[in-house]
Design an enzyme around this catalytic site. Structure first.
Site, PDB file in Angstrom:
ATOM      1  N   LYS A 147     -97.003  18.989   4.519  1.00 43.25           N
ATOM      2  CA  LYS A 147     -96.918  20.203   5.362  1.00 43.25           C
ATOM      3  C   LYS A 147     -96.049  21.243   4.677  1.00 43.25           C
ATOM      4  O   LYS A 147     -95.216  20.940   3.815  1.00 43.25           O
ATOM      5  CB  LYS A 147     -96.345  19.887   6.750  1.00 43.25           C
TER       6      LYS A 147
ATOM      7  N   ASP B 230     -90.705  14.875  12.233  1.00 42.43           N
ATOM      8  CA  ASP B 230     -91.827  15.459  11.488  1.00 42.43           C
ATOM      9  C   ASP B 230     -93.064  14.566  11.459  1.00 42.43           C
ATOM     10  O   ASP B 230     -94.058  14.926  10.831  1.00 42.43           O
ATOM     11  CB  ASP B 230     -91.405  15.713  10.021  1.00 42.43           C
TER      12      ASP B 230
HETATM   13  O1  C5P Z   1     -86.099  13.235  12.962  1.00 41.88           O
HETATM   14  P1  C5P Z   1     -85.614  12.734  11.639  1.00 41.88           P
HETATM   15  O2  C5P Z   1     -84.985  11.379  11.753  1.00 41.88           O
HETATM   16  O3  C5P Z   1     -86.642  12.793  10.571  1.00 41.88           O
HETATM   17  O4  C5P Z   1     -84.471  13.735  11.192  1.00 41.88           O
HETATM   18  C1  C5P Z   1     -83.652  13.445  10.089  1.00 41.88           C
HETATM   19  C2  C5P Z   1     -82.351  14.239  10.225  1.00 41.88           C
HETATM   20  O5  C5P Z   1     -82.623  15.645  10.091  1.00 41.88           O
HETATM   21  C3  C5P Z   1     -81.644  14.106  11.549  1.00 41.88           C
HETATM   22  O6  C5P Z   1     -80.810  12.987  11.582  1.00 41.88           O
HETATM   23  C4  C5P Z   1     -80.849  15.401  11.605  1.00 41.88           C
HETATM   24  O7  C5P Z   1     -79.697  15.327  10.790  1.00 41.88           O
HETATM   25  C5  C5P Z   1     -81.788  16.393  10.931  1.00 41.88           C
HETATM   26  N1  C5P Z   1     -82.609  17.124  11.905  1.00 41.88           N
HETATM   27  C6  C5P Z   1     -82.010  18.066  12.725  1.00 41.88           C
HETATM   28  N2  C5P Z   1     -82.776  18.767  13.621  1.00 41.88           N
HETATM   29  C7  C5P Z   1     -84.103  18.563  13.701  1.00 41.88           C
HETATM   30  C8  C5P Z   1     -84.738  17.621  12.863  1.00 41.88           C
HETATM   31  C9  C5P Z   1     -83.961  16.910  11.967  1.00 41.88           C
HETATM   32  O8  C5P Z   1     -80.800  18.272  12.661  1.00 41.88           O
HETATM   33  N3  C5P Z   1     -84.816  19.273  14.569  1.00 41.88           N
END
Ligand code: C5P
Length: 357
Positions: free
Chosen positions: A25, A191
């Site tokens: 993406k 994501d």
């Molecule tokens: O959702 P995911 O585990 O892939 O996100 C990884 C990290 O990215 C989270 O722990 C956070 O630090 C950051 N993140 C965030 N805000 C979001 C998505 C991700 O702060 N909307």
């Protein structure tokens, strides 16, 4: 000691195999709000799936782990590993972008190398499908052929997770509906729902709540891949440092990008691209400034850091322009590699094995 396994409660027999293809993406708009108490940020994002893919082949091995299987013959760039933490025995091999054999060994953890144990998000996805379907014992081999750069701001790990959800559902004939798969995807990462869906979508919440957007036209992208990856949490943490005290309202709305997508005009879309994480990514990788300005000088109608970076995404005026831009950019030597892709691309789908005609 030899472990005996009860008959697995799923529809797959030894040798069954499914290949799923999932897209990368690019964020056309990434508006980021303040840090929430749960450690995430509210976002308003517009995502487009592009034709850079990871292929994941899920196979029920014909023989016990530790003996040779026909599922995967490790090559110089394979990275075989295994997870045997539960009644699921999962082995993983990685080829292409992010395979350990492609990189010199370092003593520090490298976010751009794909892990092969339980910390591999595709393995976690397989566990979630098994749990949702009540499968307590199964053996599985996941062969990942990665075309999406790793830790590059293009959701490659999320694509692998989405591919594993679809592949395990098909292989084990668990019959989970798309809504259930999307719910499992959101548990795996913010994501992950998007590569399941593909196309062009608006993401809200932490990015996992998707709504279709009205988009016309096809867009031609050129991606400048960087050496090494950037950790998404590190980029968000840098964003927090940069915006300390100045960010009181929610994320910026995506009106300009949404309007541009309705016209189908790449020049309008190029001018409307927004990434609130870009200043943070540039702080962590100052060299990306030159990559962005080079792409613009070479005629890109839009230039932006992709997601949390360090990939730089360039929108070309058309297909021919994208070929010229990619060639010129490669010639400038500012990127590890240059890739062309078109968007929007389809979401994760079975391309071989069970479920295909
Ligand atoms: O959702 P995911 O585990 O892939 O996100 C990884 C990290 O990215 C989270 O722990 C956070 O630090 C950051 N993140 C965030 N805000 C979001 C998505 C991700 O702060 N909307």
């Amino acid at each position: 000691m030899t472990r005996s396994h009860p008959a697995p409660r799923h529809g797959a027999h030894a040798g069954s195999t499914v290949t799923v293809r999932a897209p990368a993406k690019v964020n056309l708009h990434l508006g980021v709000g303040p840090l929430r108490p749960d450690g995430y940020h509210d976002v308003i994002t517009v995502l487009q799936a592009v034709s850079l893919f990871d292929d994941l082949t899920a196979t029920v091995p014909a023989t016990a782990p530790g003996t040779s299987t026909t599922a995967s013959t490790p090559t110089a760039v394979d990275q075989p590993g295994s997870d045997t933490s539960t009644g699921l025995e999962i082995t993983v091999a990685v080829t292409g972008e992010g395979a350990a054999g492609n990189r010199p060994a370092t003593s520090t953890p490298d976010v751009s190398i794909v892990p092969t144990g339980l910390d591999n998000i595709a393995v976690r996805a397989a566990h979630l499908v098994a749990e949702a379907a009540g499968i307590t014992s199964a053996r599985l081999h996941l062969a990942l052929t990665k075309g999406i750069p790793v830790a590059a701001g293009m959701a490659g790990g999320s694509a692998d997770a989405a591919a594993a959800l679809v592949a395990c559902d098909a292989l084990w004939q668990t019959g989970l509906d798309r809504a259930t798969l999307a719910e499992l995807a959101a548990r795996l990462g913010s994501d992950v729902p998007f590569p399941l869906a593909g196309g062009t979508a608006l993401g809200t919440g932490r990015g996992e709540q998707l709504t279709d957007v009205l988009a016309t036209g096809e867009y031609y992208w050129v991606f400048a891949l960087a050496d090494g990856g950037l950790s998404t949490p590190a980029v968000y943490a840098e964003f927090d440092r940069l915006s300390e005290g100045r960010l009181r309202s929610g994320p910026t709305p995506a009106d300009d990008v949404l309007a541009a997508l309705r016209t189908g005009d790449p020049r309008q879309l190029g001018a409307a691209l927004v990434n609130d994480l870009q200043p943070a990514a540039l702080r962590l990788r100052p060299a990306l400034r030159r990559v962005l300005s080079t792409g613009t000088e070479l005629g890109a109608v839009g230039a932006i850091v992709s997601g949390s970076g360090p990939t730089c995404a360039f929108l070309a005026a058309g297909a021919t322009e994208s070929i010229e831009l990619a060639a010129s950019l490669a010639g400038m030597g500012v990127a590890r590699a240059v890739r062309r892709a078109a968007g929007p691309a389809a979401g994760a789908r079975v391309v071989a094995g069970a479920g295909t005609a």
